[in-house]
Design a protein around this motif. Sequence first.
Motif, PDB file in Angstrom:
ATOM      1  N   GLY A 539       0.811  -1.078   0.044  1.00 33.76           N
ATOM      2  CA  GLY A 539      -0.076  -0.037   0.050  1.00 33.76           C
ATOM      3  C   GLY A 539       0.781   1.193   0.100  1.00 33.76           C
ATOM      4  N   PHE A 540       2.034   1.154  -0.245  1.00 28.12           N
ATOM      5  CA  PHE A 540       2.989   2.339  -0.220  1.00 28.12           C
ATOM      6  C   PHE A 540       4.317   2.179  -0.954  1.00 28.12           C
ATOM      7  N   GLU A 541       4.519   3.254  -1.791  1.00 28.12           N
ATOM      8  CA  GLU A 541       5.612   3.452  -2.603  1.00 28.12           C
ATOM      9  C   GLU A 541       6.465   4.655  -2.626  1.00 28.12           C
ATOM     10  N   TRP A 542       7.555   4.760  -2.370  1.00 29.74           N
ATOM     11  CA  TRP A 542       8.181   6.072  -2.403  1.00 29.74           C
ATOM     12  C   TRP A 542       8.516   6.514  -3.731  1.00 29.74           C
ATOM     13  N   ILE A 543       8.017   7.981  -3.953  1.00 33.77           N
ATOM     14  CA  ILE A 543       8.554   8.699  -5.335  1.00 33.77           C
ATOM     15  C   ILE A 543       9.887   9.070  -4.930  1.00 33.77           C
ATOM     16  N   ASP A 544       9.986   9.927  -3.983  1.00 30.95           N
ATOM     17  CA  ASP A 544      11.261  10.493  -3.894  1.00 30.95           C
ATOM     18  C   ASP A 544      11.541  10.787  -2.324  1.00 30.95           C
ATOM     19  N   ILE A 545      12.570  10.156  -1.614  1.00 23.59           N
ATOM     20  CA  ILE A 545      12.898   9.990  -0.326  1.00 23.59           C
ATOM     21  C   ILE A 545      14.125  11.075  -0.037  1.00 23.59           C
ATOM     22  N   ASN A 546      14.670  11.223  -1.217  1.00 25.72           N
ATOM     23  CA  ASN A 546      16.153  12.031  -1.125  1.00 25.72           C
ATOM     24  C   ASN A 546      16.374  13.469  -1.277  1.00 25.72           C
ATOM     25  N   ASP A 547      15.042  14.140  -1.488  1.00 26.13           N
ATOM     26  CA  ASP A 547      15.200  15.640  -1.803  1.00 26.13           C
ATOM     27  C   ASP A 547      15.627  16.382  -0.266  1.00 26.13           C
ATOM     28  N   ASP A 548      16.596  15.968   0.482  1.00 24.75           N
ATOM     29  CA  ASP A 548      16.788  16.685   1.498  1.00 24.75           C
ATOM     30  C   ASP A 548      17.105  18.136   1.694  1.00 24.75           C
ATOM     31  N   GLU A 549      17.767  18.548   0.329  1.00 24.34           N
ATOM     32  CA  GLU A 549      17.807  19.985   0.045  1.00 24.34           C
ATOM     33  C   GLU A 549      16.759  20.809   0.198  1.00 24.34           C
ATOM     34  N   ASN A 550      15.702  20.404  -0.137  1.00 23.52           N
ATOM     35  CA  ASN A 550      14.425  21.270  -0.117  1.00 23.52           C
ATOM     36  C   ASN A 550      13.310  20.594   0.993  1.00 23.52           C
ATOM     37  N   SER A 551      13.958  19.573   1.716  1.00 23.40           N
ATOM     38  CA  SER A 551      13.126  19.057   2.856  1.00 23.40           C
ATOM     39  C   SER A 551      11.440  18.677   2.366  1.00 23.40           C
ATOM     40  N   ILE A 552      11.419  17.945   1.096  1.00 25.36           N
ATOM     41  CA  ILE A 552      10.446  17.662   0.467  1.00 25.36           C
ATOM     42  C   ILE A 552      10.484  16.010   0.307  1.00 25.36           C
ATOM     43  N   ILE A 553       9.463  15.365   0.702  1.00 24.00           N
ATOM     44  CA  ILE A 553       9.223  13.980   0.428  1.00 24.00           C
ATOM     45  C   ILE A 553       7.895  13.653  -0.367  1.00 24.00           C
ATOM     46  N   SER A 554       8.020  12.568  -1.230  1.00 22.56           N
ATOM     47  CA  SER A 554       6.943  12.236  -2.078  1.00 22.56           C
ATOM     48  C   SER A 554       6.706  10.636  -2.028  1.00 22.56           C
ATOM     49  N   PHE A 555       5.150  10.255  -1.853  1.00 12.68           N
ATOM     50  CA  PHE A 555       4.995   8.924  -2.095  1.00 12.68           C
ATOM     51  C   PHE A 555       3.639   8.592  -2.580  1.00 12.68           C
ATOM     52  N   LEU A 556       3.497   7.504  -3.066  1.00 15.42           N
ATOM     53  CA  LEU A 556       2.200   7.225  -3.296  1.00 15.42           C
ATOM     54  C   LEU A 556       1.443   6.041  -2.207  1.00 15.42           C
ATOM     55  N   ARG A 557       0.006   6.404  -2.073  1.00 16.21           N
ATOM     56  CA  ARG A 557      -0.507   5.533  -1.210  1.00 16.21           C
ATOM     57  C   ARG A 557      -1.552   4.679  -2.029  1.00 16.21           C
ATOM     58  N   LYS A 558      -1.474   3.368  -1.872  1.00 11.37           N
ATOM     59  CA  LYS A 558      -2.401   2.389  -2.871  1.00 11.37           C
ATOM     60  C   LYS A 558      -3.402   1.617  -2.140  1.00 11.37           C
ATOM     61  N   GLY A 559      -4.564   1.418  -2.915  1.00 11.18           N
ATOM     62  CA  GLY A 559      -5.536   0.644  -2.348  1.00 11.18           C
ATOM     63  C   GLY A 559      -5.600  -0.654  -3.401  1.00 11.18           C
ATOM     64  N   ASN A 560      -6.632  -1.215  -3.352  1.00  4.68           N
ATOM     65  CA  ASN A 560      -6.871  -2.543  -3.856  1.00  4.68           C
ATOM     66  C   ASN A 560      -7.002  -2.417  -5.533  1.00  4.68           C
ATOM     67  N   ASP A 561      -7.522  -1.100  -5.773  1.00  5.29           N
ATOM     68  CA  ASP A 561      -7.481  -0.817  -7.249  1.00  5.29           C
ATOM     69  C   ASP A 561      -6.710   0.477  -7.579  1.00  5.29           C
ATOM     70  N   ARG A 562      -6.000   0.290  -8.597  1.00  2.00           N
ATOM     71  CA  ARG A 562      -4.882   1.343  -8.860  1.00  2.00           C
ATOM     72  C   ARG A 562      -5.193   2.776  -9.315  1.00  2.00           C
ATOM     73  N   LYS A 563      -6.521   2.675  -9.664  1.00  2.00           N
ATOM     74  CA  LYS A 563      -7.326   4.106 -10.007  1.00  2.00           C
ATOM     75  C   LYS A 563      -7.520   4.653  -8.510  1.00  2.00           C
ATOM     76  N   ASP A 564      -7.469   4.157  -7.338  1.00  2.00           N
ATOM     77  CA  ASP A 564      -7.585   4.693  -6.121  1.00  2.00           C
ATOM     78  C   ASP A 564      -6.300   5.360  -5.597  1.00  2.00           C
TER      79      ASP A 564
END
Length: 641
Positions: A539-564
């Motif tokens: 149910g979880f996928e990192w997009i970017d964990i490494n942008d420490d310079e901007n202190s930004i993180i991004s990730f996907l949360r996933k359900g049973n259906d990809r459209k969600d």
Amino acid sequence: MKQKSSEDKPVEATLLTEFDIHLFKEGKHYHLYNKLGSHLMEYMGTKGVYFAVWAPNAESVSVMGDFNNWSKESHKMRSRWDNSGIWEVFIPEAKKGSLYKYFIRSNNGYEAEKGDPFAFSWETPPHTASMVWDLENTWKDKLWMEDRKKKEGKAQPYSVYELHLGSWKRVPEDGLRSLTYRELAEDLPKYIKEMGFTHVEFMPVMEHPFFGSWGYQITGYFAPSSRFGSPQDFMYLIDKLHQEGIGVILDWVPSHFPNDMHGLHYFDGTFLYEHADPKKGFHPDWQSYIFNYGRNEVRAFLISNALFWLDKFHADGLRVDAVASMLYLDYSRKEGEWEPNEFGGRENLEAISFLKEFNEVVYREFPDTVTIAEESTAWPMVSKPTYIGGLGFGMKWMMGWMHDTLEYFSKDPVHRRHHQNTITFSTTYAFTENFMLPLSHDEVVYGKHSIINKMPGDEWNKFANLRTLYAYMYAHPGTKLLFMGAEFGQFSEWNHDSSLEWHLTEQDRHKQIQETLKELNKIYKDEPAFYEKTFSHEGFEWIDINDDENSIISFLRKGNDRKDDVLVICNFTPVPRENYRIGANEKGSWKEIFNSDDSRFGGSGVRNNDKVHTEDIAAHHREQSLSLTIPPMGVVYMKKD
């Protein structure tokens, strides 16, 4: 059993069968509340009360009460013939509402007046007598209970509002007294429903002599505190919450009990419920006594108590306090203050066995409820089934997440780029347990500051940080728990002797925090990606964990259906980022479904357009990407259009 009645006729009565006694001795009687204690009954046409108490080392036991002028001699109990250690008597003079205690004279000369461990009601503290009562009630929560059954075993959102009954609201016109159960039933369900929480968790409601213990030092394990009303009044509150679609979790304390002389301590002139050896039986932190988990009758007492609240009060779950203190023999002890187990280890094997049995019995009898462990160590498989070696809890508080997150948010944003690992580390172990993310009462007392006053900067930045914290929390894998007052940004620490500062909710910034929480709770319930696989790495996928310079993180949360799928971007600095590129798994358009910087939440209003289309530009190891506007000190949720 024989006892002289007021007509001087012999009266015989017992609720206990030989099978009851067998189960009790084996530690397998899980419904002792139907047998021990005081029970209204009729025998041979005579109405009265049957009393039964376990005191195996007593020389004599009698019932003293307001029906016999508190005489220690007039109503002596008879010891059963089966070596169970149970004493019993039927008293026609007693009735519903009668106050009583057991006068126990031990075979070592000890004498004490004890409350009834199984009493359904007690006098209001500081008075200490037990009260004869019944649990008759007409429930109106049939639809809730049926729906709960239908949801059994299915993934569902848990957004929990933790509450202390005595200090949520008070009545200024009446000396700032606490609300009663029935007064709470008028206000609380509406408020919880309006805010969008799925559950309320009551800090311990069981009778306790010292209000300042917050309920964690219990003397009446089978009685809701009479400070706020009768047992039926508490049932009424739970019923009203259920009718509004709100679940009820009760804080449960099987780890220790206080030394008040009317309570369980040294009950029959011996260490009966607790260990005799202070290295196992005395808790140095809380100056209280630890249950003897190796004694069958004590295990039956505790498991019966857990089932009691699920059975008689329709509770939907139990949050078990201080599990770590039960698991380790050396918990909060120095060298020489504890003794290893039979294998030379520090694990409390009896407590481990007890916790496994507790969870097995709860889920066997009430499979549509939940047990939640407050466990602060790295003990493995707390929330895994016992048949694979786990402790069997349904969930575990994620204390590491709580500690790291509050530490990170307390830092000035300019320094956060040096601490990126602090905010991302939790995902390395997020799926080892079924975690609940707690921002609990423990974090807003004893000089730790309220949640909002942990945030750095001026007032605007404090509120922006708080919105960012909550939006990050709701997007992070795991269920959620928030202590009362944090939902509107109370500035003061929690004080159990006063009300929450409700006047603050008349001010815009505090109202806007409430609006933020309402929206987060709505999205949490509406978006399957936030709860369907919350305990699984799927149910979880990192997009970017490494942008420490901007202190930004991004990730996907996933359900049973990809459209969600929901894309989450968190900006932990007050600097907006234009044309910020985020990798996307496939072509398509995305829309912003939440932005913590929205002006209606008190933000600066930096938003994305209604639709953002992917571009054929590679980013984050993906062939497609989105160009987004990331608001200052804000969190954005994006979903495929």
